[in-house]
Write a protein that holds these residues in place. Structure first.
Motif, PDB file in Angstrom:
ATOM      1  N   SER A   8       0.126  -1.247   0.085  1.00  0.00           N
ATOM      2  CA  SER A   8       0.289   0.543  -0.040  1.00  0.00           C
ATOM      3  C   SER A   8       0.958   1.059   0.097  1.00  0.00           C
ATOM      4  O   SER A   8       0.758   2.419  -0.883  1.00  0.00           O
ATOM      5  CB  SER A   8      -1.077  -0.122   1.424  1.00  0.00           C
ATOM      6  N   THR A   9       2.155   1.370   0.285  1.00  0.00           N
ATOM      7  CA  THR A   9       2.645   2.677   0.718  1.00  0.00           C
ATOM      8  C   THR A   9       3.594   2.136  -0.378  1.00  0.00           C
ATOM      9  O   THR A   9       3.014   3.581  -1.149  1.00  0.00           O
ATOM     10  CB  THR A   9       3.762   2.510   1.557  1.00  0.00           C
ATOM     11  N   ALA A  10       3.623   1.952  -1.807  1.00  0.00           N
ATOM     12  CA  ALA A  10       4.332   2.224  -2.831  1.00  0.00           C
ATOM     13  C   ALA A  10       2.991   2.516  -3.594  1.00  0.00           C
ATOM     14  O   ALA A  10       3.232   3.324  -4.806  1.00  0.00           O
ATOM     15  CB  ALA A  10       4.733   1.026  -3.701  1.00  0.00           C
ATOM     16  N   ARG A  11       1.704   2.630  -3.560  1.00  0.00           N
ATOM     17  CA  ARG A  11       0.661   2.668  -4.082  1.00  0.00           C
ATOM     18  C   ARG A  11       0.598   4.229  -3.782  1.00  0.00           C
ATOM     19  O   ARG A  11       0.107   5.029  -4.742  1.00  0.00           O
ATOM     20  CB  ARG A  11      -0.013   1.867  -3.954  1.00  0.00           C
ATOM     21  N   PHE A  12       0.435   4.535  -2.482  1.00  0.00           N
ATOM     22  CA  PHE A  12       0.277   5.908  -2.029  1.00  0.00           C
ATOM     23  C   PHE A  12       1.013   7.160  -2.759  1.00  0.00           C
ATOM     24  O   PHE A  12       2.244   7.129  -1.694  1.00  0.00           O
ATOM     25  CB  PHE A  12       0.427   5.524  -0.841  1.00  0.00           C
ATOM     26  N   VAL A  13       1.204   7.060  -3.759  1.00  0.00           N
ATOM     27  CA  VAL A  13       2.075   8.690  -4.630  1.00  0.00           C
ATOM     28  C   VAL A  13       1.699   9.751  -4.299  1.00  0.00           C
ATOM     29  O   VAL A  13       0.152  10.216  -4.899  1.00  0.00           O
ATOM     30  CB  VAL A  13       2.116   8.064  -5.867  1.00  0.00           C
ATOM     31  N   PHE A  14       1.601  11.083  -4.173  1.00  0.00           N
ATOM     32  CA  PHE A  14       1.514  12.059  -4.086  1.00  0.00           C
ATOM     33  C   PHE A  14       2.100  13.081  -5.003  1.00  0.00           C
ATOM     34  O   PHE A  14       3.648  12.394  -5.366  1.00  0.00           O
ATOM     35  CB  PHE A  14       1.359  12.943  -2.640  1.00  0.00           C
ATOM     36  N   PRO A  15       1.271  14.147  -5.628  1.00  0.00           N
ATOM     37  CA  PRO A  15       1.988  14.918  -6.372  1.00  0.00           C
ATOM     38  C   PRO A  15       2.943  15.789  -5.887  1.00  0.00           C
ATOM     39  O   PRO A  15       2.750  16.231  -5.461  1.00  0.00           O
ATOM     40  CB  PRO A  15       0.401  15.714  -7.614  1.00  0.00           C
ATOM     41  N   VAL A  16       4.257  16.317  -6.466  1.00  0.00           N
ATOM     42  CA  VAL A  16       5.342  16.622  -5.593  1.00  0.00           C
ATOM     43  C   VAL A  16       4.949  18.407  -5.078  1.00  0.00           C
ATOM     44  O   VAL A  16       4.958  18.725  -4.366  1.00  0.00           O
ATOM     45  CB  VAL A  16       5.796  17.116  -6.775  1.00  0.00           C
ATOM     46  N   VAL A  17       3.974  18.690  -6.131  1.00  0.00           N
ATOM     47  CA  VAL A  17       3.195  20.119  -6.100  1.00  0.00           C
ATOM     48  C   VAL A  17       2.716  20.080  -4.681  1.00  0.00           C
ATOM     49  O   VAL A  17       2.985  21.113  -3.896  1.00  0.00           O
ATOM     50  CB  VAL A  17       2.420  21.088  -7.168  1.00  0.00           C
ATOM     51  N   PHE A  18       1.788  18.537  -4.776  1.00  0.00           N
ATOM     52  CA  PHE A  18       0.484  19.469  -3.607  1.00  0.00           C
ATOM     53  C   PHE A  18       1.558  18.430  -2.264  1.00  0.00           C
ATOM     54  O   PHE A  18       1.320  19.132  -1.303  1.00  0.00           O
ATOM     55  CB  PHE A  18      -0.456  17.312  -4.093  1.00  0.00           C
ATOM     56  N   VAL A  19       2.614  17.689  -2.301  1.00  0.00           N
ATOM     57  CA  VAL A  19       3.274  17.056  -1.167  1.00  0.00           C
ATOM     58  C   VAL A  19       4.090  18.924  -0.374  1.00  0.00           C
ATOM     59  O   VAL A  19       3.515  18.914   0.474  1.00  0.00           O
ATOM     60  CB  VAL A  19       4.042  16.430  -1.242  1.00  0.00           C
ATOM     61  N   SER A  20       4.448  19.467  -1.334  1.00  0.00           N
ATOM     62  CA  SER A  20       5.506  20.485  -1.157  1.00  0.00           C
ATOM     63  C   SER A  20       4.511  21.497  -0.259  1.00  0.00           C
ATOM     64  O   SER A  20       5.341  22.007   0.489  1.00  0.00           O
ATOM     65  CB  SER A  20       5.901  20.994  -2.611  1.00  0.00           C
ATOM     66  N   ALA A  21       3.244  21.830  -1.163  1.00  0.00           N
ATOM     67  CA  ALA A  21       1.932  22.845  -0.499  1.00  0.00           C
ATOM     68  C   ALA A  21       1.309  21.841   0.953  1.00  0.00           C
ATOM     69  O   ALA A  21       1.887  23.766   1.656  1.00  0.00           O
ATOM     70  CB  ALA A  21       1.236  22.702  -1.716  1.00  0.00           C
ATOM     71  N   SER A  39       6.816  31.906  -3.953  1.00  0.00           N
ATOM     72  CA  SER A  39       7.201  30.384  -4.695  1.00  0.00           C
ATOM     73  C   SER A  39       6.509  30.134  -5.104  1.00  0.00           C
ATOM     74  O   SER A  39       7.358  29.125  -5.954  1.00  0.00           O
ATOM     75  CB  SER A  39       6.234  29.629  -2.526  1.00  0.00           C
ATOM     76  N   ALA A  40       5.235  30.176  -5.377  1.00  0.00           N
ATOM     77  CA  ALA A  40       5.026  28.957  -6.185  1.00  0.00           C
ATOM     78  C   ALA A  40       4.478  29.616  -7.568  1.00  0.00           C
ATOM     79  O   ALA A  40       4.196  28.788  -8.976  1.00  0.00           O
ATOM     80  CB  ALA A  40       3.051  29.044  -5.749  1.00  0.00           C
ATOM     81  N   LEU A  41       4.774  31.367  -7.873  1.00  0.00           N
ATOM     82  CA  LEU A  41       5.529  31.337  -9.327  1.00  0.00           C
ATOM     83  C   LEU A  41       6.626  30.725  -9.664  1.00  0.00           C
ATOM     84  O   LEU A  41       6.791  30.418 -10.645  1.00  0.00           O
ATOM     85  CB  LEU A  41       5.606  32.400  -8.955  1.00  0.00           C
ATOM     86  N   ALA A  42       7.436  30.829  -8.708  1.00  0.00           N
ATOM     87  CA  ALA A  42       8.882  30.026  -8.908  1.00  0.00           C
ATOM     88  C   ALA A  42       9.365  28.757  -9.475  1.00  0.00           C
ATOM     89  O   ALA A  42       9.912  28.175 -10.524  1.00  0.00           O
ATOM     90  CB  ALA A  42      10.081  30.806  -7.784  1.00  0.00           C
ATOM     91  N   ARG A  43       8.186  28.241  -8.431  1.00  0.00           N
ATOM     92  CA  ARG A  43       7.984  26.741  -8.998  1.00  0.00           C
ATOM     93  C   ARG A  43       7.870  26.931 -10.678  1.00  0.00           C
ATOM     94  O   ARG A  43       7.942  25.772 -10.917  1.00  0.00           O
ATOM     95  CB  ARG A  43       7.480  26.298  -7.768  1.00  0.00           C
ATOM     96  N   SER A  44       7.038  26.640 -10.866  1.00  0.00           N
ATOM     97  CA  SER A  44       6.148  26.946 -12.159  1.00  0.00           C
ATOM     98  C   SER A  44       6.356  27.732 -13.093  1.00  0.00           C
ATOM     99  O   SER A  44       5.820  28.350 -14.238  1.00  0.00           O
ATOM    100  CB  SER A  44       4.747  27.455 -11.860  1.00  0.00           C
ATOM    101  N   ALA A  45       7.354  28.996 -12.925  1.00  0.00           N
ATOM    102  CA  ALA A  45       7.769  29.608 -14.377  1.00  0.00           C
ATOM    103  C   ALA A  45       8.476  29.376 -14.944  1.00  0.00           C
ATOM    104  O   ALA A  45       8.590  29.943 -16.351  1.00  0.00           O
ATOM    105  CB  ALA A  45       9.090  30.712 -13.323  1.00  0.00           C
ATOM    106  N   PRO A  81       0.552  32.466 -15.101  1.00  0.00           N
ATOM    107  CA  PRO A  81       0.346  33.689 -14.514  1.00  0.00           C
ATOM    108  C   PRO A  81      -0.105  33.392 -13.734  1.00  0.00           C
ATOM    109  O   PRO A  81      -0.350  32.766 -12.803  1.00  0.00           O
ATOM    110  CB  PRO A  81      -0.615  34.119 -15.501  1.00  0.00           C
ATOM    111  N   GLU A  82       0.049  35.052 -13.170  1.00  0.00           N
ATOM    112  CA  GLU A  82      -0.118  34.386 -11.504  1.00  0.00           C
ATOM    113  C   GLU A  82      -1.723  34.697 -10.681  1.00  0.00           C
ATOM    114  O   GLU A  82      -1.737  34.057 -10.147  1.00  0.00           O
ATOM    115  CB  GLU A  82       0.519  36.818 -11.094  1.00  0.00           C
TER     116      GLU A  82
END
Length: 283
Positions: free
Chosen positions: A3-16, A51-57, A62-63
């Motif tokens: 179950s641990t291997a299946r449990f994957v978060f999107p990086v952006v969501f985890v970072s947020a 920070s969000a804008l820098a990650r998605s530059a 757009p802002e």
């Protein structure tokens, strides 16, 4: 699969989620940044948007779109906390992995941030040593076949591509033999090609095909046309500076990791000899 291997978060969501846990989990002592939005009384501050804008530059977000994404994330984080997902062992494991990666990257960025830029002599030497990138730079119109062919049949494909009059003959043969392939076209300037392959591309004539082995089978490249579009040293200078600076940073980062390993006591479990071999930078 566990179950641990299946449990994957999107990086952006985890970072947020991590940033929320660090900056919003404590009611006292929050930095006094401008509040740009509130979501169920929870503030979103200007530094979070920066920070969000820098990650998605690189994606050209757009802002306004970045702010809406932060609002969506905040809504999901609030619901996740209500369901106590921030106490779930699998989520905590994801937090720890993301935190480890972020801290390691931040450390290497700090170690390499003071590297001096390359000087005029170094830039001139790089320009002179790479005419295929600059003085004899070409724009390549390419067709590529990514071919999933068994190792034992590579020789057949090699002989066919050597005598074929065009890419269509190879495609027809692959279709008859029911060999899977993917056809792609691209127009690439010299600087977008792998540096280690560039001299080979520079020697190719229009209409020529080159076959090489890959991990999945083979890659057949057909140079349809090319045209010269040279860059003088002044125009090439920003590109050379970035390349040499990044090369220095990569070398320094590698040396720093090796230095840390040399000064550390690392013990591998007896059941993990393959991991030990793969992890060692000296092998």
């Amino acid at each position: 699969m566990s179950s641990t291997a299946r449990f994957v978060f999107p990086v952006v969501f985890v970072s947020a989620f991590l940033l929320n846990a660090c900056s919003k989990g404590e009611a006292e002592g929050k930095p006094a940044f401008e509040v740009i939005a509130k979501v169920n009384e929870q503030e979103i501050q200007a530094n979070e948007l920066s920070s969000a804008l820098a990650r998605s530059a690189a994606q050209g977000v757009p802002e306004g779109a970045a702010l809406e994404r932060l609002i969506d994330q905040e809504l999901m984080v609030q619901r996740a906390r209500e369901r106590r997902l921030d106490r779930d062992p699998r989520v905590l494991q994801s937090f720890e992995a993301a935190q480890r990666e972020i801290l390691a990257r931040a450390y290497l960025e700090q170690v390499t941030e003071q590297i001096a830029p390359p000087g005029d002599a170094e830039i001139a030497a790089f320009y002179a040593a790479n005419p295929e990138l600059f003085a004899r730079r070409r724009i390549y119109s390419l067709q590529e076949l990514e071919i999933r062919i068994p190792e034992e049949r590579f020789g057949e494909l090699e002989r066919l591509s050597a005598r074929a009059e065009g890419l269509h003959e190879v495609k027809e043969w692959l279709a008859r033999e029911q060999i899977e392939f993917r056809h792609a076209t691209a127009v690439k300037p010299a600087e977008q090609l792998p540096l280690e392959s560039l001299k080979g591309f520079a020697r190719m004539k229009d209409g020529q095909m080159v076959l090489s082995r890959t991990g999945a089978g083979a890659l057949l490249v057909h140079l349809v046309t090319s045209r010269e579009q040279p860059l003088d040293e002044a125009a090439a200078r920003p590109m050379i500076e970035r390349y040499l600076l990044n090369a220095r940073k990569s070398a320094l980062a590698k040396a720093e990791v090796e230095r840390l390993r040399d000064g550390a006591r690392i013990e591998y479990a007896p059941a993990a000899p393959a991991v030990q071999q793969a992890a060692s930078p000296s092998q």
